[in-house]
Design an enzyme around this catalytic site. Structure first.
Site, short mmCIF file in Angstrom:
data_model
loop_
_atom_site.label_atom_id
_atom_site.label_comp_id
_atom_site.label_asym_id
_atom_site.label_seq_id
_atom_site.Cartn_x
_atom_site.Cartn_y
_atom_site.Cartn_z
N THR A 69 0.49 4.69 2.00
CA THR A 69 -0.29 5.35 3.05
C THR A 69 -0.65 6.76 2.58
O THR A 69 0.22 7.52 2.16
CB THR A 69 0.50 5.42 4.37
OG1 THR A 69 0.81 4.09 4.79
CG2 THR A 69 -0.30 6.13 5.46
N HIS A 116 5.06 6.58 -0.30
CA HIS A 116 5.98 5.46 -0.49
C HIS A 116 5.23 4.15 -0.33
O HIS A 116 4.14 4.11 0.26
CB HIS A 116 7.13 5.53 0.51
CG HIS A 116 6.69 5.37 1.93
ND1 HIS A 116 6.17 6.42 2.66
CD2 HIS A 116 6.67 4.29 2.74
CE1 HIS A 116 5.85 5.98 3.87
NE2 HIS A 116 6.14 4.69 3.95
N HIS A 126 0.83 -1.21 0.00
CA HIS A 126 0.00 0.00 0.00
C HIS A 126 0.86 1.25 0.00
O HIS A 126 2.02 1.22 0.37
CB HIS A 126 -0.89 0.02 1.25
CG HIS A 126 -0.09 0.13 2.52
ND1 HIS A 126 0.47 -0.97 3.13
CD2 HIS A 126 0.25 1.21 3.27
CE1 HIS A 126 1.13 -0.58 4.22
NE2 HIS A 126 1.01 0.75 4.32
N SER A 162 6.04 0.64 1.30
CA SER A 162 7.00 -0.08 2.14
C SER A 162 7.20 -1.51 1.64
O SER A 162 6.25 -2.18 1.23
CB SER A 162 6.54 -0.11 3.60
OG SER A 162 6.62 1.17 4.16
N TYR A 216 9.29 -3.77 7.13
CA TYR A 216 9.16 -3.21 8.48
C TYR A 216 10.16 -4.00 9.31
O TYR A 216 10.10 -5.24 9.37
CB TYR A 216 7.77 -3.43 9.06
CG TYR A 216 6.63 -2.72 8.38
CD1 TYR A 216 6.81 -1.64 7.53
CD2 TYR A 216 5.32 -3.12 8.63
CE1 TYR A 216 5.74 -1.00 6.94
CE2 TYR A 216 4.24 -2.48 8.06
CZ TYR A 216 4.45 -1.43 7.21
OH TYR A 216 3.38 -0.80 6.64
#
Length: 193
Positions: free
Chosen positions: A42, A129, A40, A131, A134
């Site tokens: 954000t 952006h 995704h 990702s 994480y």
């Protein structure tokens, strides 16, 4: 992450829907991260759950998103920061449509209800952006970025925004309660753009 977030996903029919989860999985495995998540961009975060309660879908549908705005996600390059949620990501161009959507959605966050505050945030702070990792590790160095760039290229993802695998137009705006643990981050409302 406090509150809920609005994420932009590729259109359901887009090939990136099958490619990006694989790239995230391979990247996470490569760096030893257990975290997997829906690919995704954000749009905004920190939306109080009381804002979209009791009916998240009705709330999402009520956002006055103009159908005339062309919302485009265009990949730019790989990047890394010493921030858990931006450990390794595909930086995206801040296109006009993406910026307008960010302003509109940021107005739903406490303290940003006025157009001026939301526009200032979108101009100065918003960093679109996608990702790929994480992780609680130092930022990824140049050799690590080069490895993932090769991995992305092997999947067909174009990190320069070229071709249909270098981003997407339109997509799906989803509401995700990101105040839960990462493994529970699932959309509770969805809207086609």
């Amino acid at each position: 992450m406090p509150g809920s977030s609005l994420w932009l996903l590729p259109p359901k029919s887009h090939r990136l829907n099958s490619i990006l989860p694989t790239l995230i999985d391979q990247t996470s495995s490569h760096f030893g991260s257990a975290h997997r998540f829906l690919p995704h961009v954000t749009i905004t975060s920190e939306i109080s759950p009381s804002t979209h309660s009791p009916n998240p879908q009705a709330w999402l549908d009520s956002l006055e998103i103009s159908s005339g705005d062309k919302i485009e996600v265009m990949f730019e390059k790989l990047a890394s920061e010493d921030v858990f949620f931006r450990k390794l990501y595909i930086k995206c161009h801040k296109t006009e449509g993406l910026k307008k959507l960010a302003v509109l959605c940021r107005r739903e966050v406490e303290g940003f209800g006025e157009e001026r505050e939301a526009a200032k945030w979108a101009t100065e702070s918003y960093n679109p952006h996608l990702s790929l990792l994480y992780h609680d590790c130092p930022s990824i160095d140049a050799s690590g970025l080069a490895e993932i760039e090769k991995l992305a290229q092997s999947t067909g993802v174009n990190l320069n925004g070229q071709s249909d695998l270098g981003g997407w137009s339109g997509g799906r705006l989803v509401l995700v309660p990101t105040d839960k643990s990462i493994d529970q981050w699932s959309p509770i409302a969805e809207r086609e753009l």
